[in-house]
Design an enzyme around this catalytic site. Structure first.
Site, PDB file in Angstrom:
ATOM      1  N   TYR A 261      -7.071   5.993   3.618  1.00 39.06           N
ATOM      2  CA  TYR A 261      -7.186   5.037   2.492  1.00 39.06           C
ATOM      3  C   TYR A 261      -6.142   3.762   3.123  1.00 39.06           C
ATOM      4  CZ  TYR A 261      -6.411   2.113  -1.729  1.00 39.06           C
ATOM      5  OH  TYR A 261      -6.229   1.498  -2.510  1.00 39.06           O
TER       6      TYR A 261
ATOM      7  N   ASP B  52     -10.601   6.020  -2.605  1.00 32.11           N
ATOM      8  CA  ASP B  52      -9.160   6.612  -3.177  1.00 32.11           C
ATOM      9  C   ASP B  52      -9.969   6.916  -4.746  1.00 32.11           C
ATOM     10  OD1 ASP B  52      -9.545   4.339  -4.708  1.00 32.11           O
ATOM     11  OD2 ASP B  52      -7.713   3.980  -4.890  1.00 32.11           O
TER      12      ASP B  52
ATOM     13  N   CYS C  81     -26.512   1.867 -13.896  1.00 36.09           N
ATOM     14  CA  CYS C  81     -25.542   2.899 -13.879  1.00 36.09           C
ATOM     15  C   CYS C  81     -26.029   4.304 -14.264  1.00 36.09           C
ATOM     16  CB  CYS C  81     -24.117   2.354 -14.712  1.00 36.09           C
ATOM     17  SG  CYS C  81     -22.844   3.912 -14.573  1.00 36.09           S
TER      18      CYS C  81
ATOM     19  N   GLN D 158       0.183   6.938  -4.839  1.00 35.94           N
ATOM     20  CA  GLN D 158       0.731   7.686  -6.023  1.00 35.94           C
ATOM     21  C   GLN D 158       1.527   6.932  -7.046  1.00 35.94           C
ATOM     22  OE1 GLN D 158       2.164   9.577  -2.858  1.00 35.94           O
ATOM     23  NE2 GLN D 158       0.820  11.680  -3.213  1.00 35.94           N
ATOM     24  N   THR D 159       1.116   5.526  -7.132  1.00 41.85           N
ATOM     25  CA  THR D 159       1.938   4.870  -8.293  1.00 41.85           C
ATOM     26  C   THR D 159       1.094   3.760  -8.629  1.00 41.85           C
ATOM     27  OG1 THR D 159       3.981   5.053  -6.955  1.00 41.85           O
ATOM     28  CG2 THR D 159       4.061   3.412  -8.515  1.00 41.85           C
TER      29      THR D 159
ATOM     30  N   CYS E  67     -19.350  -4.326 -17.502  1.00 40.98           N
ATOM     31  CA  CYS E  67     -19.149  -3.853 -16.200  1.00 40.98           C
ATOM     32  C   CYS E  67     -20.435  -4.579 -15.775  1.00 40.98           C
ATOM     33  CB  CYS E  67     -19.456  -2.462 -16.396  1.00 40.98           C
ATOM     34  SG  CYS E  67     -19.756  -1.568 -14.630  1.00 40.98           S
TER      35      CYS E  67
ATOM     36  N   CYS F  72     -14.025   0.390 -14.917  1.00 40.01           N
ATOM     37  CA  CYS F  72     -14.422   1.663 -14.836  1.00 40.01           C
ATOM     38  C   CYS F  72     -13.192   2.991 -14.823  1.00 40.01           C
ATOM     39  CB  CYS F  72     -15.265   2.088 -13.693  1.00 40.01           C
ATOM     40  SG  CYS F  72     -16.099   3.659 -13.875  1.00 40.01           S
TER      41      CYS F  72
ATOM     42  N   GLU G 123       1.087  -1.049  -0.049  1.00 38.98           N
ATOM     43  CA  GLU G 123       0.007   0.026   0.086  1.00 38.98           C
ATOM     44  C   GLU G 123       0.914   1.425   0.151  1.00 38.98           C
ATOM     45  OE1 GLU G 123      -3.041   0.345  -0.868  1.00 38.98           O
ATOM     46  OE2 GLU G 123      -3.457  -1.989  -0.548  1.00 38.98           O
TER      47      GLU G 123
ATOM     48  N   LEU H  61      10.948   5.294  -7.923  1.00 38.57           N
ATOM     49  CA  LEU H  61       9.508   5.619  -7.311  1.00 38.57           C
ATOM     50  C   LEU H  61       8.879   6.996  -7.195  1.00 38.57           C
ATOM     51  CD1 LEU H  61       8.473   2.429  -5.098  1.00 38.57           C
ATOM     52  CD2 LEU H  61       7.448   3.189  -7.156  1.00 38.57           C
ATOM     53  N   GLY H  62       9.861   7.785  -6.867  1.00 37.58           N
ATOM     54  CA  GLY H  62       9.452   9.202  -6.654  1.00 37.58           C
ATOM     55  C   GLY H  62       8.907   9.393  -4.976  1.00 37.58           C
ATOM     56  N   TYR H  63       8.316  10.473  -4.765  1.00 36.10           N
ATOM     57  CA  TYR H  63       7.869  10.714  -3.618  1.00 36.10           C
ATOM     58  C   TYR H  63       8.497  10.232  -2.340  1.00 36.10           C
ATOM     59  CZ  TYR H  63       3.836  12.138  -6.474  1.00 36.10           C
ATOM     60  OH  TYR H  63       3.083  12.654  -7.408  1.00 36.10           O
TER      61      TYR H  63
HETATM   62  S1  SF4 Z   1     -21.394   1.075 -16.396  1.00 32.59           S
HETATM   63 FE1  SF4 Z   1     -21.061   2.867 -15.199  1.00 32.59          FE
HETATM   64  S2  SF4 Z   1     -19.833   1.942 -13.366  1.00 32.59           S
HETATM   65 FE2  SF4 Z   1     -19.581   0.629 -14.991  1.00 32.59          FE
HETATM   66  S3  SF4 Z   1     -17.942   0.938 -16.309  1.00 32.59           S
HETATM   67 FE3  SF4 Z   1     -19.644   2.061 -16.998  1.00 32.59          FE
HETATM   68  S4  SF4 Z   1     -19.648   4.174 -16.084  1.00 32.59           S
HETATM   69 FE4  SF4 Z   1     -18.455   2.713 -14.844  1.00 32.59          FE
END
Ligand code: SF4
Length: 357
Positions: free
Chosen positions: A125, A143, A213, A47-48, A207, A197, A42, A85-87
């Site tokens: 996170y 995140d 959605c 940031q990577t 999805c 997504c 983690e 890796l930076g940071y």
């Molecule tokens: S359906 Fe909605 S949640 Fe699924 S990938 Fe597309 S935009 Fe993202």
């Protein structure tokens, strides 16, 4: 904003089912139960991107399989593995935390959310990820991936980087959490955000959430999530002089509150604007070298950090009488020993290109 309960139930159920049937994202730290290794992954992934962090994770777990081994390591060795890796604050905090756990907690990783979040370099996170993956504690990760999935699926246009938005997304994420298996739920939402997504061109047709959605139904995918703040990027101009005397190169360890803390670099003259060698020679830092040798231009490189763009111009310069030079905390090192020193990426690239490595 009120979201219907049925839509929330659909979200969690679909996500968990997808995770057990179709989520084939393979990463070595997935299903890991050792809190030290989860913490390590983690910290590396802050940031990577996962693919970039993968070899670092493997190198660190190989070099330091336990927190005690890392705590006992030489700083320079740890920084060298981190190189690229930076940071570098992450690396400094990682070492401090390893030593704290080893010395103050007798090598035992904290097993409560409060104990984990109190560790240096661990934010909400990372704490939620470690708490759920290692101990099954009911804390939802939030995140960039999570903001995106939730904003699109629930059609939330409250800016995710404002106080109101942060509160809203955090409480929604916590409400959606599948508490019977928080590790699976957190892994699922992170993987869905990273592989389905995605910020550009999400794979909506495959999805598991597509049926309900809102962003997909209302053609708002490109508009969500909303962010108010634009990232300000500062331009910096680094003029590096590779000072050489016989087989030795002058290197300096960076200190103070700035980028690349604790890493080494060549002789640096930073200027506000791009500067040619004639103007550089007029600066007090160049005059301090007190040399009549002619500097040779050796190339330029650009490195993009999140908040800064570093434009580096490199020159080589022979120094005839190093013993009379007084240059702060730097030291002369043998060219053959350069590989053992931790440098920022831009200097590593320069040294590699010019066959110093
Ligand atoms: S359906 Fe909605 S949640 Fe699924 S990938 Fe597309 S935009 Fe993202």
């Amino acid at each position: 904003m009120e979201t219907p309960n049925a839509q929330k139930r659909f979200f969690t159920k679909q996500l968990i089912t997808w995770h057990h049937t179709d989520n084939d994202r393979q990463l070595p730290w997935k299903s890991e139960k050792d809190p030290y290794k989860i913490w390590l992954s983690e910290i590396i992934l802050q940031q990577t991107r996962a693919l970039q962090g993968l070899p670092y994770y493997l190198n660190f777990t190989k070099a330091y399989p336990t927190v005690r081994k890392m705590a006992a390591a030489d700083d320079e060795d740890v920084y060298r593995i981190w190189q690229g890796l930076g940071y570098y604050n992450r690396c400094r905090n990682m070492l401090a935390t390893a030593r704290y756990i080893s010395n103050e907690l007798n090598g035992k990783f904290p097993d409560t959310h409060e104990g984990i979040i109190a560790l240096k370099g661990v934010g909400p996170y990372t704490a939620a990820a470690i708490a759920s993956f290692a101990y099954g504690l009911p804390h939802a990760v939030v995140d960039g991936n999570v903001y995106r999935v939730l904003a699109r699926f629930f059609g939330i246009d409250t800016p995710s980087d404002g106080t109101e938005g942060k509160k809203l997304f955090h409480s929604l994420a916590q409400e959606l959490l599948y508490t019977e298996d928080s590790a699976a739920y957190n892994q699922a939402i992170m993987d869905l955000g990273a592989t389905v997504c995605t910020p550009q061109k999400p794979l909506c047709e495959s999805c598991p959430l597509q049926k309900q959605c809102i962003a997909l139904k209302q053609d708002m995918i490109a508009l969500l999530p909303v962010r108010t703040k634009k990232l300000k990027v500062k331009e910096r101009h680094f003029n590096y002089l590779l000072l050489q005397h016989d087989d030795k190169i002058w290197v300096n360890k960076r200190e103070g509150k700035d980028i690349w803390h604790n890493l080494h670099e060549l002789y640096l003259i930073e200027t506000d604007t791009p500067t040619d060698i004639n103007d550089l020679k007029k600066t007090p830092a160049y005059k301090a070298l007190d040399t009549k040798s002619k500097p040779e231009f050796a190339g330029s490189l650009k490195q993009q950090l999140t908040h800064q763009t570093i434009h580096s111009r490199f020159y080589t310069l022979s120094i005839e009488t190093p013993e009379t030079l007084v240059l702060g905390h730097g030291k002369w090192v043998d060219i053959k020993g350069l590989k053992k020193i931790a440098f920022p990426k831009t200097i590593v690239s320069f040294l590699e290109k010019n066959f110093y490595f």
